[in-house]
Design a protein around this motif. Structure first.
Motif, PDB file in Angstrom:
ATOM      1  N   UNK A   1       0.824  -1.205   0.311  1.00 48.33           N
ATOM      2  CA  UNK A   1       0.063  -0.319  -0.046  1.00 48.33           C
ATOM      3  C   UNK A   1       0.762   1.598  -0.114  1.00 48.33           C
ATOM      4  N   UNK A   2       1.854   1.424   0.593  1.00 46.48           N
ATOM      5  CA  UNK A   2       2.878   2.522   0.915  1.00 46.48           C
ATOM      6  C   UNK A   2       3.311   2.744  -0.004  1.00 46.48           C
ATOM      7  N   UNK A   3       4.078   1.460  -0.877  1.00 44.13           N
ATOM      8  CA  UNK A   3       4.485   1.265  -2.274  1.00 44.13           C
ATOM      9  C   UNK A   3       3.412   2.549  -3.093  1.00 44.13           C
ATOM     10  N   UNK A   4       2.509   2.002  -3.296  1.00 43.18           N
ATOM     11  CA  UNK A   4       1.263   2.731  -4.465  1.00 43.18           C
ATOM     12  C   UNK A   4       0.875   4.129  -3.920  1.00 43.18           C
ATOM     13  N   UNK A   5       1.780   4.134  -2.873  1.00 45.41           N
ATOM     14  CA  UNK A   5       0.880   5.878  -2.672  1.00 45.41           C
ATOM     15  C   UNK A   5       2.523   6.273  -2.688  1.00 45.41           C
ATOM     16  N   UNK A   6       3.477   6.208  -2.991  1.00 43.31           N
ATOM     17  CA  UNK A   6       4.965   6.772  -2.912  1.00 43.31           C
ATOM     18  C   UNK A   6       5.362   7.168  -4.804  1.00 43.31           C
ATOM     19  N   UNK A   7       5.076   5.722  -5.306  1.00 43.12           N
ATOM     20  CA  UNK A   7       5.054   5.802  -6.389  1.00 43.12           C
ATOM     21  C   UNK A   7       4.233   6.033  -7.520  1.00 43.12           C
ATOM     22  N   UNK A   8       3.455   6.840  -6.453  1.00 43.03           N
ATOM     23  CA  UNK A   8       2.120   7.963  -7.765  1.00 43.03           C
ATOM     24  C   UNK A   8       2.490   9.345  -7.343  1.00 43.03           C
ATOM     25  N   UNK A   9       3.311   9.745  -5.425  1.00 42.64           N
ATOM     26  CA  UNK A   9       3.562  11.267  -5.356  1.00 42.64           C
ATOM     27  C   UNK A   9       5.160  10.871  -6.282  1.00 42.64           C
ATOM     28  N   UNK A  10       5.976   9.847  -6.507  1.00 38.77           N
ATOM     29  CA  UNK A  10       7.138   9.963  -7.394  1.00 38.77           C
ATOM     30  C   UNK A  10       6.624  10.595  -8.839  1.00 38.77           C
ATOM     31  N   UNK A  11       5.214   9.706  -9.234  1.00 35.02           N
ATOM     32  CA  UNK A  11       5.383   9.775 -10.664  1.00 35.02           C
ATOM     33  C   UNK A  11       5.013  11.370 -11.186  1.00 35.02           C
ATOM     34  N   UNK A  12       4.024  12.143  -9.804  1.00 26.69           N
ATOM     35  CA  UNK A  12       3.443  13.327 -10.093  1.00 26.69           C
ATOM     36  C   UNK A  12       4.853  14.841  -9.788  1.00 26.69           C
ATOM     37  N   UNK A  13       5.336  14.294  -8.839  1.00 26.05           N
ATOM     38  CA  UNK A  13       6.784  15.058  -8.812  1.00 26.05           C
ATOM     39  C   UNK A  13       7.722  15.071  -9.740  1.00 26.05           C
ATOM     40  N   UNK A  14       7.594  14.514 -10.787  1.00 24.98           N
ATOM     41  CA  UNK A  14       8.546  13.813 -12.048  1.00 24.98           C
ATOM     42  C   UNK A  14       7.482  14.699 -13.019  1.00 24.98           C
ATOM     43  N   UNK A  15       6.492  14.760 -12.792  1.00 23.45           N
ATOM     44  CA  UNK A  15       5.879  15.048 -13.779  1.00 23.45           C
ATOM     45  C   UNK A  15       5.478  16.802 -13.704  1.00 23.45           C
TER      46      UNK A  15
END
Length: 318
Positions: free
Chosen positions: A268-282
């Motif tokens: 669950x934490x991986x799913x949250x952080x992955x989404x935040x990381x992708x948004x930050x990269x965008x």
């Protein structure tokens, strides 16, 4: 002059009220992610979501990983660290949602509620597991002590009866003497203790059937009650050794259950952080949460980062 003073007096609270509203609005957006959050604290900040949707998101993650993968994932990380990091990840995600005015693509708000509820359940399971380990250790120690006491008592009484019969009761030519001497010898294992005590009890019972010996045996107090006691000591020693002093009692929360839930919260934490990381990269103006010992799980590998880089242009063939 009086009218001007009256207008001035009214202007002050109006300005103060506006300031208060702006501060409150800012408070609704901002979250101090520089400090450690507890699960209870961050839960109060969450927007209510549908329980059915939360359950659906959870089921999807479980199916995507499978039990074995969740267990494998969970075995590599300490439960205490997972529980400690979880609320801070949720706080960072919630702050990102408030800053952006919406959840970034790939971040389901249900994940935030799910992270809190499953981290709380993980903490409960961990506490139950630790208590079980203490209970198991105590029970095993109790079994060992009980077996030790039973063996010592059986050996002591067996030796006393055998020695007394050999020295003071049985004739030199009695056929039972050789067997009794063997039974009175060393007994290194629980099974040998049981066998030797039963042998002594049987020989004593046989001797009591000899009319020439029964009066003497009664005088010494070597009666039928003593035969029964020896047999009971043998049975108790056999029972205690049969349960095994090292056998682990049944556990409501075993290690696999705990590891699986570790893995679920990590997923669950991986799913949250992955989404935040992708948004930050965008280009989203958001920050990633501090991950402490979970960094190696939740931060992308070098290969992942290379996949995101623009490929170098290929020079045309001359």
């Amino acid at each position: 002059m009086a009218a001007a003073k009256k207008r001035s007096k009214k202007a002050t609270p109006i300005k103060k009220a506006a300031t208060t509203r702006r501060t409150a609005a800012k408070g609704r957006v901002g979250l101090d992610t520089s400090r450690a959050w507890s699960l209870d604290e961050i839960e109060r900040e969450l927007t209510p979501v549908s329980a059915a949707r939360v359950a659906a998101v959870r089921d999807a993650i479980v199916r995507a990983y499978g039990d074995d993968k969740l267990v494998e994932l969970g075995t590599g990380f300490r439960t205490e660290e997972i529980v400690a990091v979880a609320p801070n990840v949720v706080a960072a995600a919630l702050l990102a949602v408030r800053k952006l005015g919406r959840a970034p693509q790939g971040l389901a708000l249900e994940l935030l509620t799910l992270a809190v509820s499953e981290a709380r359940e993980l903490a409960r399971l961990d506490l139950a597991h630790e208590q079980q380990l203490r209970d198991v250790a105590s029970e095993i120690a109790g079994r060992r002590e009980a077996l030790k006491t039973s063996r010592a008592t059986a050996l002591r009484e067996r030796r006393a009866v055998a020695t007394h019969l050999l020295r003071n009761v049985l004739p030199r030519d009695a056929p039972q003497r050789a067997e009794l001497e063997r039974a009175a010898g060393k007994a290194a294992t629980a099974s040998s203790v049981v066998a030797s005590v039963r042998t002594v009890a049987r020989i004593l019972a046989d001797a009591r059937r000899d009319e020439s010996l029964v009066v003497v045996l009664d005088s010494y107090g070597y009666d039928d009650a003593l035969v029964a006691r020896l047999e009971a000591l043998a049975a108790e020693t056999e029972r205690l050794s049969g349960t095994s002093a090292t056998l682990t009692p049944p556990q409501a929360v075993d290690q696999r259950t705990l590891d699986r839930h570790d893995g679920l919260v990590l997923a669950i934490l991986r799913a949250i952080v992955s989404a935040l990381r992708d948004a930050q990269r965008a280009g989203a103006p958001i920050s990633l949460p501090p991950l402490a010992g979970l960094e190696r799980l939740l931060v992308p590998s070098r290969d992942d980062e290379q996949d995101d880089e623009e490929p170098e242009p290929v020079a045309p063939a001359s």
